[in-house]
Design a protein around this motif. Structure first.
Motif, mmCIF file in Angstrom:
data_model
loop_
_atom_site.group_PDB
_atom_site.id
_atom_site.type_symbol
_atom_site.label_atom_id
_atom_site.label_comp_id
_atom_site.label_asym_id
_atom_site.label_seq_id
_atom_site.Cartn_x
_atom_site.Cartn_y
_atom_site.Cartn_z
ATOM 1 N N VAL A 1 -1.348 -5.073 2.566
ATOM 2 C CA VAL A 1 -2.474 -5.336 2.740
ATOM 3 C C VAL A 1 -2.978 -6.887 2.182
ATOM 4 O O VAL A 1 -2.323 -7.324 1.358
ATOM 5 C CB VAL A 1 -3.371 -4.344 2.378
ATOM 6 C CG1 VAL A 1 -3.162 -2.993 2.973
ATOM 7 C CG2 VAL A 1 -3.214 -4.310 0.619
ATOM 8 N N TRP B 1 0.844 -1.096 0.145
ATOM 9 C CA TRP B 1 0.067 -0.092 0.156
ATOM 10 C C TRP B 1 0.814 1.202 0.112
ATOM 11 O O TRP B 1 1.480 1.398 1.118
ATOM 12 C CB TRP B 1 -0.732 0.071 1.340
ATOM 13 C CG TRP B 1 -1.812 1.239 1.333
ATOM 14 C CD1 TRP B 1 -2.153 1.982 0.345
ATOM 15 C CD2 TRP B 1 -2.039 2.151 2.475
ATOM 16 N NE1 TRP B 1 -2.916 3.111 0.718
ATOM 17 C CE2 TRP B 1 -2.695 3.294 2.104
ATOM 18 C CE3 TRP B 1 -1.506 1.666 3.879
ATOM 19 C CZ2 TRP B 1 -3.132 4.095 2.955
ATOM 20 C CZ3 TRP B 1 -2.050 2.778 4.810
ATOM 21 C CH2 TRP B 1 -2.645 3.949 4.268
ATOM 22 N N PHE C 1 -5.485 4.309 6.879
ATOM 23 C CA PHE C 1 -6.039 3.479 5.952
ATOM 24 C C PHE C 1 -7.347 3.363 5.570
ATOM 25 O O PHE C 1 -7.956 3.773 4.496
ATOM 26 C CB PHE C 1 -5.565 1.755 6.263
ATOM 27 C CG PHE C 1 -5.896 0.984 4.869
ATOM 28 C CD1 PHE C 1 -5.269 0.936 3.812
ATOM 29 C CD2 PHE C 1 -6.994 0.227 5.168
ATOM 30 C CE1 PHE C 1 -5.558 0.108 2.748
ATOM 31 C CE2 PHE C 1 -7.194 -0.706 4.332
ATOM 32 C CZ PHE C 1 -6.632 -0.958 2.908
ATOM 33 N N GLN D 1 -4.099 2.031 10.524
ATOM 34 C CA GLN D 1 -5.642 1.549 10.528
ATOM 35 C C GLN D 1 -6.264 3.029 10.196
ATOM 36 O O GLN D 1 -7.300 3.000 9.152
ATOM 37 C CB GLN D 1 -6.114 0.841 11.458
ATOM 38 C CG GLN D 1 -7.585 0.381 11.380
ATOM 39 C CD GLN D 1 -7.282 -0.739 10.053
ATOM 40 O OE1 GLN D 1 -6.860 -1.751 10.189
ATOM 41 N NE2 GLN D 1 -8.367 -0.646 8.895
ATOM 42 N N HIS E 1 -7.561 -5.573 4.330
ATOM 43 C CA HIS E 1 -6.947 -5.656 5.629
ATOM 44 C C HIS E 1 -5.482 -5.392 5.596
ATOM 45 O O HIS E 1 -4.788 -5.915 4.733
ATOM 46 C CB HIS E 1 -7.208 -6.760 6.605
ATOM 47 C CG HIS E 1 -8.835 -7.007 6.643
ATOM 48 N ND1 HIS E 1 -9.504 -6.525 7.700
ATOM 49 C CD2 HIS E 1 -9.596 -7.765 5.992
ATOM 50 C CE1 HIS E 1 -10.741 -6.907 7.561
ATOM 51 N NE2 HIS E 1 -10.749 -7.766 6.688
ATOM 52 N N LEU E 2 -5.142 -4.571 6.731
ATOM 53 C CA LEU E 2 -3.729 -4.434 6.912
ATOM 54 C C LEU E 2 -3.194 -5.568 7.444
ATOM 55 O O LEU E 2 -3.656 -6.318 8.421
ATOM 56 C CB LEU E 2 -3.454 -2.996 7.693
ATOM 57 C CG LEU E 2 -3.701 -1.773 7.273
ATOM 58 C CD1 LEU E 2 -3.913 -0.986 8.459
ATOM 59 C CD2 LEU E 2 -2.736 -1.371 6.391
#
Length: 173
Positions: free
Chosen positions: A79, A65, A163, A160, A88-89
């Motif tokens: 991710v 990312w 993101f 998060q 999702h990370l």
């Protein structure tokens, strides 16, 4: 023009390891064409999410990312793009991702809410697992995480909020 797998030295080292062992070393689908993104139409998504590995054999991907214009792509978060949805990370950077891979004892999957593990009591340990762990130590002085969830939680703690602001307000609102 270069024959390198990617512009990232650490990822090229992993590619060389994969090519040399020709055996499974963790529970994942393996490296794929670096940066190839046939899933998104939006130019920003194509530029900012750079797939490099199959997370499973069903279409889930691991991607870098690029949240900013940082030139060191080994330092950007990783991710998981789920084949049935979910993003999702997974790791704060590529080296943490390598530690994450070393700690997996079963395949990983996700939906829109959770990352989960597809445990199979009959699954065998990957043939080249010990070779991978030795490679991880030799190349980077790293060891697998005690728990893969620790790597995920560290990534979420650091990235998060940023993101979510990027992904969910711009593309999934």
């Amino acid at each position: 023009m270069t024959d390198a797998y990617s512009p990232i030295p650490e990822l090229n080292l992993l590619k060389a390891f994969v090519d040399a062992t020709n055996e499974g070393f963790t529970h994942w689908g393996g490296l794929t064409t670096y940066g190839y993104n046939a899933f998104f139409k939006d130019p920003e998504l194509i530029e900012r999410l750079l797939p490099f590995a199959d997370a499973d054999y069903q279409g889930s991907l691991f991607a870098l990312w690029r949240f900013d214009d940082q030139s060191d792509l080994a330092a950007v978060p990783i991710v998981l793009l789920g084949h049935e949805g979910g993003i999702h990370l997974i790791a704060r950077d590529l080296r943490e991702f390598f530690r994450f891979l070393g700690s997996l004892d079963c395949p990983i999957a996700c939906d829109w809410q959770y990352v989960f593990y597809e445990e199979d009591e009959e699954a065998e340990e990957p043939a080249a697992r010990e070779e991978y762990l030795a490679w991880l130590d030799e190349q980077f002085g790293l060891f697998p995480a005690d728990d893969p969830d620790d790597v995920i939680e560290a990534a979420k703690a650091e990235f998060q909020e940023r993101f979510d602001a990027w992904m969910f307000t711009r593309f999934l609102s």
